[in-house]
Design a protein around this motif. Structure first.
Motif, PDB file in Angstrom:
ATOM      1  N   GLN A  36      46.611  34.803  58.719  1.00 29.83           N
ATOM      2  CA  GLN A  36      47.174  34.722  57.369  1.00 29.83           C
ATOM      3  C   GLN A  36      46.140  34.516  56.273  1.00 29.83           C
ATOM      4  OE1 GLN A  36      50.424  35.170  56.567  1.00 29.83           O
ATOM      5  NE2 GLN A  36      50.785  35.676  58.705  1.00 29.83           N
ATOM      6  N   LEU A  37      45.075  33.779  56.561  1.00 34.55           N
ATOM      7  CA  LEU A  37      44.110  33.432  55.520  1.00 34.55           C
ATOM      8  C   LEU A  37      43.463  34.649  54.865  1.00 34.55           C
ATOM      9  CD1 LEU A  37      43.295  30.781  54.273  1.00 34.55           C
ATOM     10  CD2 LEU A  37      41.335  30.705  55.802  1.00 34.55           C
ATOM     11  N   PRO A  38      43.006  35.652  55.623  1.00 31.18           N
ATOM     12  CA  PRO A  38      42.415  36.819  54.948  1.00 31.18           C
ATOM     13  C   PRO A  38      43.411  37.553  54.047  1.00 31.18           C
ATOM     14  CG  PRO A  38      41.791  36.799  57.249  1.00 31.18           C
ATOM     15  CD  PRO A  38      42.820  35.720  57.074  1.00 31.18           C
ATOM     16  N   PRO A  43      42.809  39.199  48.392  1.00 30.53           N
ATOM     17  CA  PRO A  43      43.283  39.614  47.054  1.00 30.53           C
ATOM     18  C   PRO A  43      42.804  38.665  45.952  1.00 30.53           C
ATOM     19  CG  PRO A  43      45.084  39.752  48.629  1.00 30.53           C
ATOM     20  CD  PRO A  43      43.934  39.080  49.326  1.00 30.53           C
ATOM     21  N   SER A  44      42.719  37.378  46.263  1.00 25.05           N
ATOM     22  CA  SER A  44      42.234  36.428  45.265  1.00 25.05           C
ATOM     23  C   SER A  44      40.785  36.713  44.914  1.00 25.05           C
ATOM     24  CB  SER A  44      42.361  34.996  45.790  1.00 25.05           C
ATOM     25  OG  SER A  44      43.701  34.678  46.010  1.00 25.05           O
ATOM     26  N   LEU A  45      39.991  36.996  45.932  1.00 29.04           N
ATOM     27  CA  LEU A  45      38.586  37.317  45.672  1.00 29.04           C
ATOM     28  C   LEU A  45      38.465  38.622  44.897  1.00 29.04           C
ATOM     29  CD1 LEU A  45      36.948  36.317  49.068  1.00 29.04           C
ATOM     30  CD2 LEU A  45      36.797  35.112  46.890  1.00 29.04           C
ATOM     31  N   ASN A  46      39.283  39.600  45.216  1.00 28.80           N
ATOM     32  CA  ASN A  46      39.239  40.865  44.481  1.00 28.80           C
ATOM     33  C   ASN A  46      39.622  40.656  43.025  1.00 28.80           C
ATOM     34  OD1 ASN A  46      38.451  42.319  46.701  1.00 28.80           O
ATOM     35  ND2 ASN A  46      40.531  42.879  47.285  1.00 28.80           N
ATOM     36  N   ASN A  47      40.618  39.839  42.767  1.00 25.53           N
ATOM     37  CA  ASN A  47      41.013  39.560  41.386  1.00 25.53           C
ATOM     38  C   ASN A  47      39.934  38.783  40.650  1.00 25.53           C
ATOM     39  OD1 ASN A  47      43.423  40.870  41.604  1.00 25.53           O
ATOM     40  ND2 ASN A  47      44.593  39.041  42.086  1.00 25.53           N
ATOM     41  N   ALA A  48      39.220  37.920  41.350  1.00 22.85           N
ATOM     42  CA  ALA A  48      38.159  37.149  40.710  1.00 22.85           C
ATOM     43  C   ALA A  48      37.001  38.049  40.312  1.00 22.85           C
ATOM     44  CB  ALA A  48      37.669  36.054  41.655  1.00 22.85           C
TER      45      ALA A  48
END
Length: 56
Positions: A36-38, A43-48
């Motif tokens: 689940q973690l990835p 997506p959070s890293l991509n948005n950042a």
């Protein structure tokens, strides 16, 4: 004396079962996190990194 031996055997069995249950729960948690973690972090890293969605 036999009651003491039975009590010790019972306690050893209970402690063993609790330990095995804890190990099983730990393994299941690690597998769930690995799955689940990835899905959440990527997506959070991509948005950042994507500056077009930043607030001004």
């Amino acid at each position: 004396m036999s009651y003491l031996k039975m009590l010790v055997l019972f306690l050893v069995i209970v402690v063993g079962l609790v330990f095995m249950s804890g190990q099983s729960a730990k393994q299941q948690l690690l597998m769930t996190l690995a799955d689940q973690l990835p899905k959440v972090v990527n997506p959070s890293l991509n948005n950042a990194i994507d500056e077009s969605h930043e607030l001004l």
